[in-house]
Design a protein around this motif. Structure first.
Motif, mmCIF file in Angstrom:
data_model
loop_
_atom_site.group_PDB
_atom_site.id
_atom_site.type_symbol
_atom_site.label_atom_id
_atom_site.label_comp_id
_atom_site.label_asym_id
_atom_site.label_seq_id
_atom_site.Cartn_x
_atom_site.Cartn_y
_atom_site.Cartn_z
ATOM 1 N N VAL A 42 0.855 -1.500 0.021
ATOM 2 C CA VAL A 42 0.215 -0.095 -0.221
ATOM 3 C C VAL A 42 0.418 1.186 -0.191
ATOM 4 O O VAL A 42 0.449 2.215 -0.946
ATOM 5 N N GLU A 43 1.636 1.176 1.097
ATOM 6 C CA GLU A 43 2.807 2.305 1.561
ATOM 7 C C GLU A 43 3.729 2.435 -0.570
ATOM 8 O O GLU A 43 3.877 3.657 -0.815
ATOM 9 N N GLY A 67 -16.087 -4.761 4.722
ATOM 10 C CA GLY A 67 -14.888 -4.249 3.524
ATOM 11 C C GLY A 67 -13.901 -4.294 3.370
ATOM 12 O O GLY A 67 -13.234 -4.421 4.172
ATOM 13 N N SER A 68 -13.386 -4.531 2.503
ATOM 14 C CA SER A 68 -11.668 -4.134 2.229
ATOM 15 C C SER A 68 -11.073 -3.442 2.205
ATOM 16 O O SER A 68 -10.451 -2.477 1.268
ATOM 17 N N TYR A 69 -9.913 -3.031 2.941
ATOM 18 C CA TYR A 69 -9.612 -1.654 3.286
ATOM 19 C C TYR A 69 -8.006 -2.037 4.439
ATOM 20 O O TYR A 69 -8.013 -2.890 5.329
ATOM 21 N N VAL A 70 -7.375 -1.269 4.357
ATOM 22 C CA VAL A 70 -6.157 -0.615 5.181
ATOM 23 C C VAL A 70 -5.305 0.448 5.582
ATOM 24 O O VAL A 70 -5.835 1.492 5.113
ATOM 25 N N SER A 71 -5.864 0.423 6.756
ATOM 26 C CA SER A 71 -6.251 1.804 7.949
ATOM 27 C C SER A 71 -4.438 2.079 8.466
ATOM 28 O O SER A 71 -4.505 1.076 9.671
ATOM 29 N N ASN A 95 -8.580 1.642 0.598
ATOM 30 C CA ASN A 95 -9.568 0.712 0.418
ATOM 31 C C ASN A 95 -9.451 -0.381 -1.046
ATOM 32 O O ASN A 95 -8.648 0.145 -2.384
ATOM 33 N N LEU A 96 -9.269 -1.380 -0.855
ATOM 34 C CA LEU A 96 -8.557 -2.368 -1.902
ATOM 35 C C LEU A 96 -9.652 -3.372 -3.489
ATOM 36 O O LEU A 96 -11.015 -3.236 -2.039
ATOM 37 N N ARG A 97 -9.214 -3.088 -3.695
ATOM 38 C CA ARG A 97 -10.546 -4.130 -4.599
ATOM 39 C C ARG A 97 -9.657 -5.494 -4.849
ATOM 40 O O ARG A 97 -9.283 -6.104 -3.634
ATOM 41 N N LEU A 98 -11.425 -6.262 -4.073
ATOM 42 C CA LEU A 98 -11.481 -7.263 -3.492
ATOM 43 C C LEU A 98 -10.613 -8.547 -4.421
ATOM 44 O O LEU A 98 -10.711 -9.619 -3.883
ATOM 45 N N ILE A 99 -11.180 -8.524 -5.848
ATOM 46 C CA ILE A 99 -10.915 -10.262 -6.474
ATOM 47 C C ILE A 99 -9.342 -10.168 -6.504
ATOM 48 O O ILE A 99 -8.399 -11.159 -6.127
ATOM 49 N N ASP A 109 -7.748 0.843 -4.443
ATOM 50 C CA ASP A 109 -9.327 1.460 -5.478
ATOM 51 C C ASP A 109 -9.127 2.583 -4.979
ATOM 52 O O ASP A 109 -9.062 3.287 -5.833
ATOM 53 N N ASP A 110 -8.743 3.007 -3.930
ATOM 54 C CA ASP A 110 -9.225 4.538 -4.003
ATOM 55 C C ASP A 110 -8.540 5.428 -2.276
ATOM 56 O O ASP A 110 -8.521 3.865 -1.821
ATOM 57 N N VAL A 111 -7.921 6.535 -2.172
ATOM 58 C CA VAL A 111 -7.646 6.332 -0.560
ATOM 59 C C VAL A 111 -8.141 7.517 -0.274
ATOM 60 O O VAL A 111 -9.239 8.454 -1.226
ATOM 61 N N MET A 112 -8.488 7.154 1.369
ATOM 62 C CA MET A 112 -9.465 8.332 2.017
ATOM 63 C C MET A 112 -8.567 9.190 3.079
ATOM 64 O O MET A 112 -8.014 7.355 4.396
#
Length: 647
Positions: A42-43, A67-71, A95-99, A109-112
């Motif tokens: 991710v980094e 939800g597929s994510y890393v915080s 937020n990560l893409r699931l497949i 997928d996107d960053v918040m």
């Protein structure tokens, strides 16, 4: 039928079983994932796409389902530890893409960013604490760089941006920042839309760059900006480049229901107390650094519409230059709050001037109009110039059509030591005297046409203070007019026949004149009549004396005479003018009337001699049956019986 239902039931059960197994796998996957590998992936993707190298000082949360994510908690940009980081985030969530995740591939997928704190500090040389990161972003985005396609959206929620310019001594804060950034990972464009709070107002804004890499590198890129708030709406559509300093070219527009409130909002003191409400501007703009040049200007303010060119610069001091042309200009909103007279319209206003706005901006303006309105005054074709520098305002009138004549002159005002220093020089040529003097001096008793030359100066902290210190000269010449309020010819003819007939309708009618000359010298608010002559077809007038500007009253003496044939004795009558400017008393000198009376003149001479005066008094007392009793010994006599009666 039964076998079909049985096969269907088995199929449904199989699907449900697979779903349960899949969900169980997803739920347990978060425990089986290599968190270090996930964090590194991710980094790396964030760094590749944005050029920003994040480090997390807090914990890392990983979720696969629902939800597929890393915080990352307590994230910040690396390389900014010397002082407060340029960007720190309470929680950065990718937020990560699931497949791909099911296949142990980590794709964002996107960053918040939740509660980000963005700090921008600009030095005197134009560089900021963000300059190294911008250079890194531009380097990573260049063609040929290892930049695989990845996420293209960054969301900012409840953020804060602080800006500090050490050279310009500017400090600003944007709060409750909610933005959506369309990052150019697929196309070359960049866009940001959202809302934020600035100086107590909610602002909706958007910005887009057609070529993000070109803009970061200082090359030309398309730029669109829109800002909408309650005090002001603003938009720009053009290009931007930064070879040395910011350069922008394009169409600029601004709109406000109250320019006065908009100026207050952006930190500029609005001039005066009147006007500056409805405002609209559209122009072709060219901006270099802090300087703006506007061409094809169409500006509307308080219903006044003008076209021309304008320039604005802020190099430590704000400077505005403009050349504008208009059809009709109404200056009434800007001067209606300047009250020279108090509420009773007989005394000067003593309210102190507030001229601090004169020191805020330097101004150089050329303005022409087909028609100008100032209160009840109407001007025709007018050319004006205004220059404001270092707190001194100079107005010049090249030529103006006014009072059916022409006006030229200048007016200057400067602010020093809590007082206004005013100088005025005007020439009014062949004007309507009644309209002119009514507007300038509040008296409409003089009609005709003429010229007025004024050269005055004064210093004071209020209109009353200016009136007290007024110095200078004023010369009025007129012809073919009249002075209303009295008819000198009729009065003189009546008094010539019967000197003691009284004034009667002395304050009625008009005195026509062929020529008029009034010359005044002002000294500390007192006007001295040095040469006042009125020559009419049947009478002549001359005046001497003074008029007080602070108290707005006359103390004049004059001589009126009938115009007669050569060699004939002229009947001359001294008279007095006293009282307020707007309603003076004009009356003949009583002693001269008594002298002209054959019956009363000997009596006037007699009472001037003491012996004769005592004898006359004795006769009068005898005739009236009264005794000369000293005032101190007169007994109190009650009203009614016993009171003496004078016949």
């Amino acid at each position: 039928m039964a076998q079909g239902m049985k096969r269907l039931g088995i199929s449904v059960a199989a699907v449900l079983g697979v779903a349960v197994i899949g969900l169980s796998g997803l739920i347990s996957m978060s425990r089986l994932l290599d968190h270090d590998a996930l964090r590194d992936a991710v980094e790396s993707q964030i760094r590749t796409v944005t050029g920003l190298d994040f480090v997390a000082d807090g914990r890392i949360d990983v979720s696969v389902f629902p939800g597929s994510y890393v915080s990352f908690h307590g994230a910040r940009i690396k390389g900014s530890d010397a002082e407060a980081p340029a960007l720190s985030v309470d929680v950065l969530t990718a937020n990560l893409r699931l497949i791909p995740l099911l296949m142990q591939h980590f794709q964002i997928d996107d960053v918040m960013m939740l509660h980000p704190h963005i700090r921008v500090k600009r030095a005197a040389d134009g560089r900021s604490n963000w300059t190294p990161f911008v250079e890194t972003i531009a380097r990573n985005m260049k063609p040929g760089a290892d930049s695989p396609v990845s996420f293209s959206e960054i969301q900012i929620q409840n953020g804060e941006l602080s800006y500090e310019d050490t050279a310009g001594e500017i400090s600003e804060n944007l709060r409750d920042l909610n933005l959506s950034l369309a990052w150019p990972s697929i196309s070359r464009s960049f866009a940001a839309t959202g809302q934020f709070d600035w100086r107590g107002e909610r602002v909706d804004g958007s910005i887009s760059l057609s070529d993000f890499l070109a803009a970061l590198s200082g090359d030309r890129s398309g730029l669109k900006i829109k800002v909408a708030s309650a005090p002001l709406k603003f938009s720009f559509d053009g290009t931007v480049a930064n070879p040395i300093s910011w350069m922008m070219e394009g169409t600029l527009s601004a709109d406000s229901t109250s320019l006065r409130e908009a100026l207050r909002w952006i930190g500029q003191p609005p001039p005066g107390d009147g006007g500056f409400d409805r405002f609209a501007l559209k122009a072709r703009a060219s901006m270099i650094g802090s300087s703006v040049a506007l061409t094809n200007v169409n500006v509307e303010i308080d219903g006044n519409v003008a076209e021309g060119v304008m320039t604005y610069a802020n190099n430590g001091r704000q400077t505005l230059q403009a050349t504008l042309a208009a059809g009709t200009l109404d200056f009434t909103p800007y001067v209606k709050t300047i009250r020279l007279l108090a509420g009773g319209a007989r005394d000067w206003n003593r309210q102190l001037f507030d001229l601090h706005a004169l020191s805020a901006t330097d101004l150089d303006m050329r303005l022409s109009a087909a028609k100008v309105i100032v209160g009840s005054t109407r001007l025709g074709k007018t050319a004006l110039g205004a220059n404001l520098r270092n707190g001194s305002l100079a107005l010049s009138i090249g030529e103006a059509q006014i009072y059916d004549g022409i006006a030229k002159g200048s007016f200057g005002i400067s602010y020093a030591e809590a007082a206004a220093d005013v100088k005025a020089q005007f020439q009014l040529i062949d004007v309507d005297l009644q309209a002119c003097l009514s507007d300038l001096f509040g008296t409409g008793r003089l009609s005709g046409r003429g010229n007025l030359n004024i050269s005055l100066e004064a210093k004071g902290s209020s209109p009353y203070g200016l009136a007290q210190s007024l110095d200078g000269t004023a010369v009025l010449t007129g012809h073919d007019g009249a002075i209303s309020g009295f008819n000198v010819e009729q009065l003189l003819k009546r008094l010539e026949r019967r000197p003691l007939s009284g004034g009667g309708n002395f304050r009625n009618g008009k005195t026509p004149f062929d020529k008029l000359n009034i010359a005044l010298d002002f000294d500390d608010g007192v006007a001295v009549a040095t040469d006042v002559r009125v020559e009419g077809p049947a009478a002549r007038l001359t005046l001497t004396g003074t008029a007080s500007v602070p108290s707005r009253d006359y103390d004049l003496k004059g001589v009126a005479s009938l115009t007669s044939s050569a060699g004939a004795d002229n009947f001359e009558l001294p008279f007095v003018v006293q009282g307020p400017w707007d309603d003076p008393l004009v009356f003949p000198d009583p002693e001269s009337l008594i002298r002209r009376s054959k019956a009363s003149a000997p009596l006037l001479d007699a009472v001037r001699d003491r012996k004769t005066r005592d004898a006359v008094r004795s006769v009068i007392e005898h005739l009236t049956d009264q005794k000369a009793v000293p005032e101190a010994t007169v007994p109190d006599t009650p009203t009614g019986s016993g009171a003496s009666r004078t016949n």
